[in-house]
Structures are given as C-alpha cells and as structure tokens.
Write a protein that holds these residues in place. Structure first.
Motif, PDB file in Angstrom:
ATOM      1  N   CYS A  77       0.843  -1.209   0.000  1.00 29.13           N
ATOM      2  CA  CYS A  77       0.000   0.000   0.000  1.00 29.13           C
ATOM      3  C   CYS A  77       0.872   1.252   0.000  1.00 29.13           C
ATOM      4  O   CYS A  77       0.620   2.192  -0.755  1.00 29.13           O
ATOM      5  N   ASP A  83       2.499   1.803  -3.383  1.00 32.94           N
ATOM      6  CA  ASP A  83       1.512   2.343  -4.341  1.00 32.94           C
ATOM      7  C   ASP A  83       1.389   3.846  -4.171  1.00 32.94           C
ATOM      8  O   ASP A  83       1.447   4.609  -5.124  1.00 32.94           O
ATOM      9  N   LEU A  84       1.215   4.264  -2.913  1.00 31.03           N
ATOM     10  CA  LEU A  84       1.009   5.695  -2.646  1.00 31.03           C
ATOM     11  C   LEU A  84       2.260   6.496  -2.992  1.00 31.03           C
ATOM     12  O   LEU A  84       2.183   7.585  -3.548  1.00 31.03           O
ATOM     13  N   LYS A 129       0.046   6.280  -6.965  1.00 30.10           N
ATOM     14  CA  LYS A 129      -1.146   5.506  -7.329  1.00 30.10           C
ATOM     15  C   LYS A 129      -2.156   5.498  -6.181  1.00 30.10           C
ATOM     16  O   LYS A 129      -1.801   5.824  -5.048  1.00 30.10           O
ATOM     17  N   ARG A 130      -3.377   5.049  -6.488  1.00 29.07           N
ATOM     18  CA  ARG A 130      -4.339   4.890  -5.405  1.00 29.07           C
ATOM     19  C   ARG A 130      -4.156   3.503  -4.792  1.00 29.07           C
ATOM     20  O   ARG A 130      -3.573   2.605  -5.406  1.00 29.07           O
ATOM     21  N   THR A 131      -4.685   3.325  -3.590  1.00 26.09           N
ATOM     22  CA  THR A 131      -4.553   2.013  -2.955  1.00 26.09           C
ATOM     23  C   THR A 131      -5.760   1.729  -2.069  1.00 26.09           C
ATOM     24  O   THR A 131      -6.527   2.629  -1.753  1.00 26.09           O
ATOM     25  N   LYS A 132      -5.899   0.446  -1.729  1.00 30.80           N
ATOM     26  CA  LYS A 132      -7.047   0.035  -0.900  1.00 30.80           C
ATOM     27  C   LYS A 132      -6.584  -0.302   0.503  1.00 30.80           C
ATOM     28  O   LYS A 132      -5.665  -1.111   0.677  1.00 30.80           O
ATOM     29  N   VAL A 165     -10.643   3.234  -0.228  1.00 31.86           N
ATOM     30  CA  VAL A 165      -9.697   3.576  -1.299  1.00 31.86           C
ATOM     31  C   VAL A 165      -9.118   4.945  -0.998  1.00 31.86           C
ATOM     32  O   VAL A 165      -9.858   5.885  -0.707  1.00 31.86           O
ATOM     33  N   ILE A 166      -7.789   5.058  -1.007  1.00 31.12           N
ATOM     34  CA  ILE A 166      -7.210   6.392  -0.836  1.00 31.12           C
ATOM     35  C   ILE A 166      -6.254   6.705  -1.987  1.00 31.12           C
ATOM     36  O   ILE A 166      -5.677   5.812  -2.596  1.00 31.12           O
ATOM     37  N   TYR A 167      -6.143   8.000  -2.243  1.00 29.27           N
ATOM     38  CA  TYR A 167      -5.262   8.476  -3.314  1.00 29.27           C
ATOM     39  C   TYR A 167      -4.024   9.074  -2.671  1.00 29.27           C
ATOM     40  O   TYR A 167      -4.055   9.490  -1.518  1.00 29.27           O
ATOM     41  N   SER A 168      -2.959   9.112  -3.443  1.00 29.76           N
ATOM     42  CA  SER A 168      -1.690   9.580  -2.909  1.00 29.76           C
ATOM     43  C   SER A 168      -1.799  11.012  -2.360  1.00 29.76           C
ATOM     44  O   SER A 168      -2.114  11.929  -3.101  1.00 29.76           O
TER      45      SER A 168
END
Ligand code: C5P
Length: 247
Positions: A94, A97-98, A102-105, A122-125
C-alpha cells in the motif's frame, strides 16, 4: 505538467521528472498502546495547514484470524502485540503504491469483531501520509519509505489507564479482559518490540501533544521538507521547459 507529448515519450519519462503527487512524504508515529499516537497525529494534521494529509492506522493491517484464533481473541488470549500479528507485506504494498502516486485500498478493521470488515477504503496519494501504530517504525522496508520517524512516549500508568477507558468505551471490552491482555501480551511485547523503536526515531516526543515545543518542531520540520520538495519540483519543471524551448 505541460502537454508536450509525442507518442509514449512524455515529459516525465524523458527527464525522469517526478511529479509532486508521486512524492508523498511519509511520517511514522510509533509508541505504546495508549501513548497518544492518534491524538499526536491529529494535532500534526491540524497544525500543518495543508490540503491533503492522510492518517493511516496500522490497525487496518491486522491479519485475519481463523475461527479458533478468533475465539481466543474474544477471551483476551490472542497476542495482537507481536509483530507477526500485522501483515507488513500488505502494508508495504500500500505504501509503495502511494509513494508511486497511485491509489490504494486500505482494509477496514473492527476491534469489536477482531476482524476485517468486508469493505475497504480507497485512498489516493496525499501530500503527507501519517502512518501511526505500535509498530510504525518496526519494518525496515517501511522505514526506508519514511521521511520522518516519530516515537511518542508516555509512562505506562498513563498508557494503561487510557487504554482501559478507550477499550471499554469504544472497542467492546471489559476492564478484567483489558488488564488480562495488558499483562499477558501488551506489556511484555512493548518491552521487546515497541520501545526499541526509539532507537530508529528522529524525534522522541515525551508527553504527546501536551509537549508544545516538540509539536512545533515536528510541524516546522515537515513544512521545511515540503517546501524543499516543491522548490525541487519547480526547478526540475523549469529546466525541462527550457529544454523543450531550445528543441
Ligand atoms: O490504537 P492502539 O495503538 O492502542 O492499537 C493497538 C492495540 O490494539 C494493541 O496493543 C493490541 O493489543 C490491540 N488490539 C486488540 N484487539 C484487536 C487488535 C488489536 O486489543 N483485535
């Protein structure tokens, strides 16, 4: 980024330009259960005055339990305070990704059920990500991704009393169960795994948010780092634009 595309060869690819949203600053806040990590994290968010700051709790990454282990958890006989209780691989994925923009769960966790919920978030960077948890400074892969490492300190009596009040009020526990779990797992693991994280901390904050001096040092440091990053990004972008103008 200016729209200077030709085929797949974007401005970012040509000059290794790393956009600001792919450069999240990760701040770790570790410390004993009940030491005030969450309060400290919120105080940092409030004092930062930035649009996009996210607090991620490591509680989201507790491993799911099989039925037998779950029964033990309800009897306060399951060890949630050893590093093995946390899925560090999932946490690292995660964070990576951030970090890559990228977004991540993020899984949602229920302390009442000792289990993950069906849904995730779901969050975005963000600009700044605060990772708080008893093991925020434990895993070397996580430490490598961090810009700043904070250890939040409070005496054991304060931690235990805060924890009892919170667990009974918010986490569906009773006082006897809290005390049993504290002496069986929380206290010994604190000494073995949590406290040693002080050695890798950049800042140790005694007395949590009551400590105004440490709080303002932390926020000043973060603001300075962010300013440096944005100056670097602006300079990188300017030199790219100059390169395109001369083509
Ligand atoms: O918020 P805090 O840092 O206190 O959360 C970590 C604590 O949550 C750990 O000390 C662990 O004992 C406790 N925990 C629990 N039940 C779970 C998961 C974690 O009591 N199902």
């Amino acid at each position: 980024i200016p729209d200077h595309r030709d085929g797949e060869d974007t401005i970012a690819k040509r000059a290794h330009y790393s956009p600001p949203w792919a450069d999240v600053s990760i701040i770790g806040v570790a410390g004993s259960s009940g030491s005030g990590k969450t309060t400290l994290s919120h105080a940092i968010v409030n004092s930062l005055n930035l649009p996009w700051v996210v607090i991620m709790s490591m509680d989201s990454f507790y491993k799911p339990l099989d039925p037998e282990s779950s029964k033990k958890a309800f009897r306060n006989e399951w060890d949630f305070d050893a590093p093995e209780a946390i899925d560090f691989d999932e946490l690292v994925n995660c964070l990576r990704d951030l970090k890559a923009g990228k977004r991540t769960k993020i899984p949602n966790y229920s302390f009442e059920k000792h289990a993950r919920l069906e849904n995730s978030t779901v969050i975005y960077s963000p600009h700044v990500l605060i990772l708080e948890g008893i093991f925020a400074l434990h895993d070397s892969r996580v430490l490598d991704l961090m810009d700043m490492r904070i250890y939040c300190e409070a005496d054991a009596d304060t931690c235990l009393s805060r924890r009892i009040i919170r667990d009974v009020r918010d986490r569906g526990r009773d006082v006897e169960g809290c005390i049993k779990q504290w002496f069986a797992f929380v206290k010994p693991n604190f000494e073995n795994y949590v406290q040693p994280q002080k050695n890798v901390a950049d800042i140790i904050v005694p007395r949590g948010i009551e400590n105004r001096v440490a709080m303002s040092m932390v926020t000043q440091y973060i603001e300075r780092r962010l300013l440096e990053k944005s100056t670097r990004h602006r300079a990188a972008l300017k030199s790219l634009e100059r390169g395109y103008d001369s083509e």
